[in-house]
Design a protein around this motif. Sequence first.
Motif, PDB file in Angstrom:
ATOM      1  N   UNK A   6      82.682  -4.915 -32.292  1.00 13.26           N
ATOM      2  CA  UNK A   6      82.573  -3.700 -33.084  1.00 13.26           C
ATOM      3  C   UNK A   6      82.000  -4.083 -34.440  1.00 13.26           C
ATOM      4  N   UNK A   7      80.992  -3.352 -34.851  1.00 13.78           N
ATOM      5  CA  UNK A   7      80.264  -3.696 -36.065  1.00 13.78           C
ATOM      6  C   UNK A   7      80.537  -2.727 -37.205  1.00 13.78           C
ATOM      7  N   UNK A   8      80.334  -3.209 -38.399  1.00 14.27           N
ATOM      8  CA  UNK A   8      80.557  -2.407 -39.599  1.00 14.27           C
ATOM      9  C   UNK A   8      79.597  -2.883 -40.678  1.00 14.27           C
ATOM     10  N   UNK A   9      78.940  -1.931 -41.323  1.00 10.74           N
ATOM     11  CA  UNK A   9      78.080  -2.246 -42.452  1.00 10.74           C
ATOM     12  C   UNK A   9      78.728  -1.722 -43.720  1.00 10.74           C
ATOM     13  N   UNK A  25      84.937   3.481 -34.953  1.00 12.65           N
ATOM     14  CA  UNK A  25      84.298   3.331 -33.645  1.00 12.65           C
ATOM     15  C   UNK A  25      85.366   3.511 -32.588  1.00 12.65           C
ATOM     16  N   UNK A  26      85.072   4.360 -31.628  1.00  7.32           N
ATOM     17  CA  UNK A  26      86.025   4.599 -30.549  1.00  7.32           C
ATOM     18  C   UNK A  26      85.752   3.625 -29.417  1.00  7.32           C
ATOM     19  N   UNK A  27      86.722   2.788 -29.110  1.00  9.49           N
ATOM     20  CA  UNK A  27      86.593   1.815 -28.023  1.00  9.49           C
ATOM     21  C   UNK A  27      87.346   2.320 -26.798  1.00  9.49           C
ATOM     22  N   UNK A  83      77.945   2.034 -34.318  1.00  6.82           N
ATOM     23  CA  UNK A  83      78.124   2.778 -33.090  1.00  6.82           C
ATOM     24  C   UNK A  83      79.406   3.578 -33.167  1.00  6.82           C
ATOM     25  N   UNK A  84      79.341   4.870 -32.914  1.00  8.39           N
ATOM     26  CA  UNK A  84      80.575   5.649 -32.914  1.00  8.39           C
ATOM     27  C   UNK A  84      81.434   5.444 -31.683  1.00  8.39           C
ATOM     28  N   UNK A  92      88.637   2.002 -34.087  1.00  8.86           N
ATOM     29  CA  UNK A  92      88.707   0.855 -34.975  1.00  8.86           C
ATOM     30  C   UNK A  92      87.952   1.168 -36.266  1.00  8.86           C
ATOM     31  N   UNK A  93      88.607   0.886 -37.390  1.00  2.79           N
ATOM     32  CA  UNK A  93      88.017   1.122 -38.707  1.00  2.79           C
ATOM     33  C   UNK A  93      87.896  -0.191 -39.454  1.00  2.79           C
ATOM     34  N   UNK A  94      86.819  -0.312 -40.202  1.00  5.23           N
ATOM     35  CA  UNK A  94      86.804  -1.354 -41.206  1.00  5.23           C
ATOM     36  C   UNK A  94      87.046  -0.698 -42.564  1.00  5.23           C
ATOM     37  N   UNK A  95      87.634  -1.438 -43.464  1.00  6.82           N
ATOM     38  CA  UNK A  95      87.901  -0.950 -44.810  1.00  6.82           C
ATOM     39  C   UNK A  95      87.532  -2.049 -45.792  1.00  6.82           C
TER      40      UNK A  95
END
Lengths: 112, 113
Positions: free
Chosen positions: B21-24, B107-109, B8-9, B88-91
């Motif tokens: 917040x999810x990250x694949x 993702x912008x919260x 989700x952006x 929020x970023x995942x790396x």
Amino acid sequence: DARVTQTPRHKVTEMGQEVTMRCQPILGHNTVFWYRQTMMQGLELLAYFRNRAPLDDSGMPKDRFSAEMPDATLATLKIQPSEPRDSAVYFCASVATGGRKTFGSGTRLTVV
Amino acid sequence: GESVGLHLPTLSVQEGDNSIINCAYSNSASDYFIWYKQESGKGPQFIIDIRSNMDKRQGQRVTVLLNKTVKHLSLQIAATQPGDSAVYFCAENMGSRGNQFYFGTGTSLTVIP
């Protein structure tokens, strides 16, 4: 708190001009990174140095970009000549061995 | 190729609610993951990290969950506050790649008071 300092914060320049961005890493941090952030591509690694030696600059367009560390307190990223597609926010980050990466506040570059 | 993406952006939550917040990620060899928070006009800031030998790690009001089977990472923020509004970023990182991390687009919260 220790900070990574980047200058300038904002830069507007005309296409074809040289742009120099500067970064002062946190004292004692031996690894310095340059990233570029755009809406389309997100955060991209351009180059990084360890103990002032370039380790990886494969993400950087070599024909116009250059990154250097003249001394342990200064990293520079130059673009010559600049193009509109270079418009982005450029971040510097530093880290000590085994530590966590700290980012600067970035330089917002606009090339018109 | 490798990619780190977010489902989700944008995400809007009420103040006090929990946020997820999810990250694949696509590289099954990645063994280290970080969540970053980026506020407007600032650089990314470390929130929490997790290694692939763990499936859960907790910090102050934040929890990261790692599901290696489906290559999914999530960040849970408890009792979300207005100050949590950010991108929020995942790396992800493969140990063999040293300091090279791949970042998602974020993702912008937005926290609604």
